[in-house]
Scaffold this active site. Structure first.
Site, short mmCIF file in Angstrom:
data_model
loop_
_atom_site.label_atom_id
_atom_site.label_comp_id
_atom_site.label_asym_id
_atom_site.label_seq_id
_atom_site.Cartn_x
_atom_site.Cartn_y
_atom_site.Cartn_z
N GLN A 38 -20.70 21.22 16.18
CA GLN A 38 -22.09 20.52 15.95
C GLN A 38 -23.11 21.06 16.49
O GLN A 38 -24.53 20.72 16.14
CB GLN A 38 -21.87 18.91 16.46
CG GLN A 38 -20.99 18.08 15.65
CD GLN A 38 -20.95 16.68 16.01
OE1 GLN A 38 -19.88 16.40 16.83
NE2 GLN A 38 -21.70 15.80 15.20
N HIS A 58 -19.87 26.41 3.48
CA HIS A 58 -20.48 27.86 2.56
C HIS A 58 -19.92 27.72 1.32
O HIS A 58 -20.36 28.47 0.36
CB HIS A 58 -19.83 28.98 3.32
CG HIS A 58 -20.63 29.19 4.45
ND1 HIS A 58 -20.03 29.91 5.74
CD2 HIS A 58 -21.97 29.05 5.21
CE1 HIS A 58 -20.93 29.85 6.75
NE2 HIS A 58 -21.95 29.37 6.46
N ASP A 71 -24.34 26.91 11.02
CA ASP A 71 -24.57 28.27 11.19
C ASP A 71 -25.08 28.61 12.49
O ASP A 71 -24.88 29.32 13.14
CB ASP A 71 -25.23 29.13 9.96
CG ASP A 71 -24.12 29.18 8.86
OD1 ASP A 71 -23.04 28.77 8.75
OD2 ASP A 71 -24.82 29.75 7.67
N HIS A 141 -12.28 19.14 18.42
CA HIS A 141 -13.13 18.23 17.41
C HIS A 141 -13.17 18.84 16.37
O HIS A 141 -14.43 19.17 15.95
CB HIS A 141 -14.39 18.25 18.48
CG HIS A 141 -15.10 17.01 18.28
ND1 HIS A 141 -15.52 16.14 19.38
CD2 HIS A 141 -15.47 16.49 17.33
CE1 HIS A 141 -16.25 15.19 18.93
NE2 HIS A 141 -16.28 15.50 17.49
N ASN A 185 -9.81 14.95 19.10
CA ASN A 185 -10.90 13.78 19.04
C ASN A 185 -10.66 13.28 17.67
O ASN A 185 -10.73 13.63 16.74
CB ASN A 185 -12.31 14.42 18.74
CG ASN A 185 -13.47 13.44 18.75
OD1 ASN A 185 -13.71 12.81 19.73
ND2 ASN A 185 -13.92 13.37 17.71
N ASN A 325 -13.42 5.89 21.66
CA ASN A 325 -14.77 6.27 21.18
C ASN A 325 -15.25 4.91 20.51
O ASN A 325 -14.20 4.55 19.58
CB ASN A 325 -14.73 7.26 20.18
CG ASN A 325 -14.41 8.57 20.55
OD1 ASN A 325 -14.07 8.70 21.66
ND2 ASN A 325 -14.56 9.74 20.09
#
Ligand code: GBH
Length: 493
Positions: A38, A58, A71, A141, A185, A325
């Site tokens: 991220q 992609h 990217d 993650h 995660n 979470n």
């Protein structure tokens, strides 16, 4: 004289008010979080391998709402020192970030460890420690090496070994400096989200794939836990756990209690019960439900794959704390005749016939899925204790999205109200040991791309330097960290 008395009186009441302000107990730790794909960018620098996210953005551009990719993202691969600055500014006790498996092991296997990948994380860790910030590291993650996905990814039983090998490499490199580890995660997204085509690798196979994944993700976690326990713990004394996302679920009417309990077992108990319960294995009501349902569907055995007694023992107790979470709440009811349940995890748990809804008073001003119900967190924490006893709970993610504005008042009240519920839960006697804000800064928000902003800091994605700017919520959180209180006139303290 009289005036002075009034002034003294006012000063005294003020002091009393301050004394009455609830503060977090000594030792309670505050942090901020991010995840490799991220924020890092640098998707093909040096010898980095391709991840399932590199691959999907992609090859299936329409998968991401704004057709964007990770990217470059926040370019933290190059701008990690900027991240250190904003962390230091916030004054956090810890920074929770993740390691990209294919950045460290380009082939997915330990036959080759990337020097550049290793140097990147090593510098980051040293930079944190130099600023008195503890690194809290997630091993996975959501960015699996694509070549391992081509071999079946989390549904291939061998993934348990692959992940364990990767974990051992990471521990050998960084366990001297990292004391808190999270293996995986939100396995509910790794399995249910991935096999509902919501996140990479974007496969539609929740009936078989998601449930195979559930088994192997748990075994992989346990293998990584046991390696640390056997080979590293005596030397470094750190802690390892897994983190689960839990939506607080409550019955729509009294008649929906049984379904609600089953929905909790299906969605979250499937990932927590094997690890945290005294018995281990699948949650009993769910196990029975899935066996019966699979038989009716004509399968020779339950679609929820069985554990061997050895596997149950291996997974049971494979945690040093409970990672949670938590973002949101839902009510649960059965579908009306002919009603088609929704597709997303926040709309229904189709497998157990549960329709999820919100309450009008839970409205928030961020993402659709994120209904704001601060009390849900306190209930969730109490429920966790009810199920698993006096386990120490580390809140590993909590936060909300906002408009792209620096004056993010919605996020300030969200964090404040949720933190207040944490304080109440601590009063209830729950051992909550820390809180992590999601997120340190705006990032690539998976299928939402850059449209959704979760950051305490805004990131200007049109700027090649990806300038990070503190939002009002960053200033608020900084005061929380200084005063150790959720509410009150922080500036006066
Ligand atoms: C967390 O998942 C993740 O750990 C974190 O990486 C993420 O950035 C954060 O939440 C905020 O989303 O089709 O509705 O599922 C919590 C669940 C997973 C909810 C991704 C939003 C995408 C849209 N989130 N999901 S949805």
């Amino acid at each position: 004289m009289c005036f002075r008395a009034v002034v003294i009186f006012l000063a005294l009441t003020r002091a009393l008010e301050v004394a009455c302000l609830k503060t977090f107990p000594p030792g309670f730790r505050f942090g901020a979080a991010s995840a490799a794909y991220q924020i890092e960018g640098g998707w093909n620098v040096s010898d980095k391998g391709e991840s399932i996210w590199d691959h999907i953005v992609h090859t299936r551009p329409g998968f991401i709402a704004d057709l964007s990719t990770g990217d470059v993202a926040c370019d933290s691969y190059h701008l990690w020192e900027e991240d250190l600055k904003i962390l230091e500014d916030l004054g956090v006790d810890f920074y929770r970030f993740s390691i990209s498996w294919p950045r460290l092991l380009p082939s997915g296997f330990p036959n080759h460890i990337s020097e550049d990948g290793c140097r990147y994380y090593s510098n980051l860790i040293d930079g944190l420690l130099a600023r008195g910030i503890a690194p809290v590291v997630t091993l996975y993650h959501w960015d699996l090496p694509q070549n391992l996905q081509d071999l079946g990814g989390w549904t291939n039983p061998l993934v348990v070994e692959w992940f364990a090998d990767y974990a051992r490499v990471v521990y050998s490199l960084f366990a001297d400096r990292v004391k808190t580890w999270i293996t995986i995660n939100e396995p509910c997204f790794v399995c249910d989200g991935a096999y509902r085509d919501i996140i990479a690798p974007g496969i539609e196979d929740y009936e078989i794939g998601a449930l195979l994944c559930t088994k192997y993700v748990l075994l992989a976690h346990a293998a990584a836990y046991r390696i640390y326990e056997r080979e590293f713990k005596h030397k470094y004394g750190g802690e390892v756990s897994i983190t689960n996302q839990e939506i607080w679920l409550e019955p729509k009417t009294e008649a929906d209690w049984e379904l609600t309990l089953l929905a909790r077992e299906y969605a979250f108990g499937r990932y927590t019960y094997p690890v945290f319960s005294a018995e281990g294995g699948w949650p009993p009501a769910l196990e029975a439900y899935m066996a019966e349902k699979s038989a009716k569907e004509g399968y020779p055995r339950s679609r929820l794959p069985a554990f061997t007694p050895e596997e149950i023992q291996l997974i049971k107790g494979s945690s040093d704390f409970f990672g949670l979470n938590h973002y949101t709440s839902r009510t649960v009811r059965a579908p009306a005749p002919g009603e088609r349940p929704g597709l997303y995890m926040f709309e229904s748990f189709e497998e157990v016939g549960a329709v999820l809804e919100s309450k009008p008073e839970w409205a928030g001003d961020g993402s659709d899925w994120l209904k704001v119900n601060p009390e849900g967190l306190r209930h969730n924490l109490n429920w966790t204790r009810q199920l698993y006893g006096d386990v120490r709970i580390l809140i590993i993610e909590n936060g909300c999205s906002s408009e792209d504005t620096l004056n993010d008042t919605g996020r300030v009240s969200y964090i404040r109200d949720y933190l207040e519920q944490v304080l109440l839960a601590i009063d209830d006697g729950i051992k909550v040991i820390g809180y992590t804000a999601w997120s340190l800064m705006d990032d690539f928000e998976w299928i939402d791309g850059y449209q959704t902003r979760f950051g305490l800091h805004a990131v200007d994605f049109s700027d090649p330097r990806r300038a990070r700017t503190a939002r009002a919520s960053a200033s608020y959180y900084r005061r929380v960290l200084r005063t150790r209180a959720a509410r009150g006139d922080h500036t006066e303290l």
